[in-house]
Every structure is written in structure tokens, then in C-alpha cells.
Write a protein that holds these residues in place. Structure first.
Motif, PDB file in Angstrom:
ATOM      1  N   ARG A  97      78.105  82.398  29.959  1.00  0.00           N
ATOM      2  CA  ARG A  97      76.924  81.725  29.410  1.00  0.00           C
ATOM      3  C   ARG A  97      77.425  80.650  28.445  1.00  0.00           C
ATOM      4  N   PRO A  98      76.770  79.514  28.378  1.00  0.00           N
ATOM      5  CA  PRO A  98      77.222  78.456  27.455  1.00  0.00           C
ATOM      6  C   PRO A  98      77.371  78.940  26.016  1.00  0.00           C
ATOM      7  N   ASP A  99      76.494  79.861  25.584  1.00  0.00           N
ATOM      8  CA  ASP A  99      76.574  80.375  24.211  1.00  0.00           C
ATOM      9  C   ASP A  99      77.813  81.230  23.973  1.00  0.00           C
ATOM     10  N   ASP A 100      78.462  81.688  25.043  1.00  0.00           N
ATOM     11  CA  ASP A 100      79.659  82.517  24.922  1.00  0.00           C
ATOM     12  C   ASP A 100      80.931  81.686  24.770  1.00  0.00           C
ATOM     13  N   LEU A 101      80.793  80.375  24.831  1.00  0.00           N
ATOM     14  CA  LEU A 101      81.956  79.492  24.824  1.00  0.00           C
ATOM     15  C   LEU A 101      82.169  78.843  23.466  1.00  0.00           C
ATOM     16  N   GLU A 102      83.428  78.745  23.091  1.00  0.00           N
ATOM     17  CA  GLU A 102      83.814  77.964  21.919  1.00  0.00           C
ATOM     18  C   GLU A 102      84.312  76.626  22.460  1.00  0.00           C
ATOM     19  N   GLN A 103      83.478  75.624  22.316  1.00  0.00           N
ATOM     20  CA  GLN A 103      83.784  74.303  22.886  1.00  0.00           C
ATOM     21  C   GLN A 103      84.872  73.613  22.079  1.00  0.00           C
ATOM     22  N   LEU A 104      85.760  72.967  22.793  1.00  0.00           N
ATOM     23  CA  LEU A 104      86.853  72.255  22.136  1.00  0.00           C
ATOM     24  C   LEU A 104      86.767  70.747  22.320  1.00  0.00           C
ATOM     25  N   ASP A 105      85.874  70.279  23.201  1.00  0.00           N
ATOM     26  CA  ASP A 105      85.821  68.867  23.588  1.00  0.00           C
ATOM     27  C   ASP A 105      87.189  68.405  24.102  1.00  0.00           C
ATOM     28  N   VAL A 106      87.805  69.266  24.900  1.00  0.00           N
ATOM     29  CA  VAL A 106      89.085  68.954  25.531  1.00  0.00           C
ATOM     30  C   VAL A 106      88.866  68.968  27.034  1.00  0.00           C
ATOM     31  N   ALA A 107      89.080  67.833  27.668  1.00  0.00           N
ATOM     32  CA  ALA A 107      88.922  67.749  29.119  1.00  0.00           C
ATOM     33  C   ALA A 107      90.295  67.735  29.773  1.00  0.00           C
ATOM     34  N   LEU A 108      90.389  68.400  30.902  1.00  0.00           N
ATOM     35  CA  LEU A 108      91.604  68.345  31.705  1.00  0.00           C
ATOM     36  C   LEU A 108      91.701  66.953  32.327  1.00  0.00           C
ATOM     37  N   ASP A 109      92.887  66.450  32.488  1.00  0.00           N
ATOM     38  CA  ASP A 109      93.087  65.173  33.149  1.00  0.00           C
ATOM     39  C   ASP A 109      92.440  65.215  34.540  1.00  0.00           C
ATOM     40  N   PRO A 110      91.720  64.167  34.962  1.00  0.00           N
ATOM     41  CA  PRO A 110      91.034  64.204  36.255  1.00  0.00           C
ATOM     42  C   PRO A 110      91.967  64.461  37.436  1.00  0.00           C
ATOM     43  N   ALA A 111      93.167  63.903  37.405  1.00  0.00           N
ATOM     44  CA  ALA A 111      94.112  64.127  38.511  1.00  0.00           C
ATOM     45  C   ALA A 111      94.584  65.581  38.538  1.00  0.00           C
ATOM     46  N   VAL A 112      94.792  66.178  37.373  1.00  0.00           N
ATOM     47  CA  VAL A 112      95.205  67.584  37.312  1.00  0.00           C
ATOM     48  C   VAL A 112      94.052  68.465  37.789  1.00  0.00           C
ATOM     49  N   PHE A 113      92.826  68.140  37.366  1.00  0.00           N
ATOM     50  CA  PHE A 113      91.671  68.915  37.822  1.00  0.00           C
ATOM     51  C   PHE A 113      91.553  68.846  39.351  1.00  0.00           C
ATOM     52  N   ALA A 114      91.736  67.671  39.922  1.00  0.00           N
ATOM     53  CA  ALA A 114      91.668  67.517  41.385  1.00  0.00           C
ATOM     54  C   ALA A 114      92.741  68.360  42.064  1.00  0.00           C
ATOM     55  N   ALA A 115      93.932  68.412  41.476  1.00  0.00           N
ATOM     56  CA  ALA A 115      95.011  69.229  42.043  1.00  0.00           C
ATOM     57  C   ALA A 115      94.672  70.718  41.951  1.00  0.00           C
ATOM     58  N   VAL A 116      94.072  71.135  40.833  1.00  0.00           N
ATOM     59  CA  VAL A 116      93.634  72.527  40.693  1.00  0.00           C
ATOM     60  C   VAL A 116      92.588  72.835  41.759  1.00  0.00           C
ATOM     61  N   ALA A 117      91.634  71.947  41.952  1.00  0.00           N
ATOM     62  CA  ALA A 117      90.574  72.165  42.946  1.00  0.00           C
ATOM     63  C   ALA A 117      91.165  72.335  44.343  1.00  0.00           C
ATOM     64  N   ARG A 118      92.134  71.492  44.699  1.00  0.00           N
ATOM     65  CA  ARG A 118      92.772  71.611  46.017  1.00  0.00           C
ATOM     66  C   ARG A 118      93.533  72.928  46.135  1.00  0.00           C
ATOM     67  N   ALA A 119      94.247  73.304  45.088  1.00  0.00           N
ATOM     68  CA  ALA A 119      95.037  74.534  45.117  1.00  0.00           C
ATOM     69  C   ALA A 119      94.148  75.778  45.144  1.00  0.00           C
ATOM     70  N   ALA A 120      92.997  75.712  44.476  1.00  0.00           N
ATOM     71  CA  ALA A 120      92.100  76.872  44.384  1.00  0.00           C
ATOM     72  C   ALA A 120      91.241  77.047  45.635  1.00  0.00           C
ATOM     73  N   GLU A 121      91.049  75.997  46.389  1.00  0.00           N
ATOM     74  CA  GLU A 121      90.123  76.032  47.532  1.00  0.00           C
ATOM     75  C   GLU A 121      90.314  77.229  48.461  1.00  0.00           C
ATOM     76  N   PRO A 122      91.552  77.583  48.852  1.00  0.00           N
ATOM     77  CA  PRO A 122      91.709  78.726  49.766  1.00  0.00           C
ATOM     78  C   PRO A 122      91.310  80.070  49.162  1.00  0.00           C
ATOM     79  N   TYR A 123      91.232  80.148  47.843  1.00  0.00           N
ATOM     80  CA  TYR A 123      90.995  81.426  47.179  1.00  0.00           C
ATOM     81  C   TYR A 123      89.563  81.640  46.722  1.00  0.00           C
ATOM     82  N   LEU A 124      88.761  80.599  46.713  1.00  0.00           N
ATOM     83  CA  LEU A 124      87.427  80.684  46.136  1.00  0.00           C
ATOM     84  C   LEU A 124      86.366  80.846  47.214  1.00  0.00           C
ATOM     85  N   PRO A 125      85.260  81.519  46.854  1.00  0.00           N
ATOM     86  CA  PRO A 125      84.184  81.724  47.843  1.00  0.00           C
ATOM     87  C   PRO A 125      83.492  80.415  48.209  1.00  0.00           C
TER      88      PRO A 125
END
Length: 125
Positions: A97-125
């Protein structure tokens, strides 16, 4: 599940950002640990996240895979005060839930996020 990169830097947690949350252990959901998570998607009012760790699993990749845990290096970021490199767990989605999160205003680099998405694809529903 479609992973989404949409950091807003508006004080509200958004996919693509790293925040801190209490994450239950897989083997006992009544216990857990406060840890950084990569927010990867929204599902209604909830956010879906992948847990991060500073533990280096590169040396025990085969053992981790046999145990059903798959990791991806994401480097360093403002989520770790000591500047340690982190890995994201590719095959464990945590609903928060959003209220359960301590926000840091830290974003992952877009290229790293894209690489994570590609790597995670086989494992996620």
C-alpha cells in the motif's frame, strides 16, 4: 504483468522509484525485514515491487537458482546510505500500500529499469 517506468518525483511513490518498506519473509509472513524495494507497477491502489538486497549473489548464482531465487545487479543508488551495489529479486513480487512505503524520491536509471524488466519477464505472471 507489465512493468511500468513512471517516476513522478511528486512526493508519491511511483513505478520506477526505489522506496523502503517492511517486506515479509517468504517462509513466515508474520516476520520480515525493512528493506528497499523497486516499485514496478500499479494494481489498483496498490503498488507492486521487487525486493532489493546489498548481498552479492553473483558468487552463489547456481545455489540461489536451485532454491528458486533469481537476482539482477542494479548498481548503487540513493536507497543505500553506504553506497553498496544492490541486486533486485526478479521472481518475487510484493504487494504494498502506498502508506506502507517510505518514499525516497530516488528513481532507478531508465536503462537499468528496462534491463530489469527484460530479465524479470520470464519469472513474472
Amino acid at each position: 504483468m507489465d512493468l511500468e517506468y513512471a517516476p513522478q518525483r511528486d512526493g508519491e511513490p511511483s513505478p520506477g522509484e526505489v522506496a523502503w518498506a517492511w517486506v515479509p519473509y517468504e517462509d513466515d509472513a508474520t516476520q520480515g525485514k525493512h528493506r528497499p524495494v523497486l516499485l514496478v507497477a500499479r494494481d489498483g491502489d496498490d503498488l507492486l515491487a521487487l525486493p532489493l538486497t546489498s548481498k552479492d549473489h553473483d558468487r552463489d548464482t547456481d545455489q540461489e537458482a536451485r532454491a528458486g531465487r533469481f537476482w539482477f545487479d542494479v548498481g548503487t543508488g540513493g536507497w543505500d546510505r553506504e553506497g553498496r551495489p544492490s541486486e533486485v529479486r526478479l521472481n518475487r513480487v510484493v504487494r504494498l500500500r502506498p502508506d506502507d512505503l517510505e518514499q525516497l524520491d530516488v528513481a532507478l536509471d531508465p536503462a537499468v529499469f528496462a534491463a530489469v524488466a527484460r530479465a524479470a519477464e520470464p519469472y513474472l505472471p
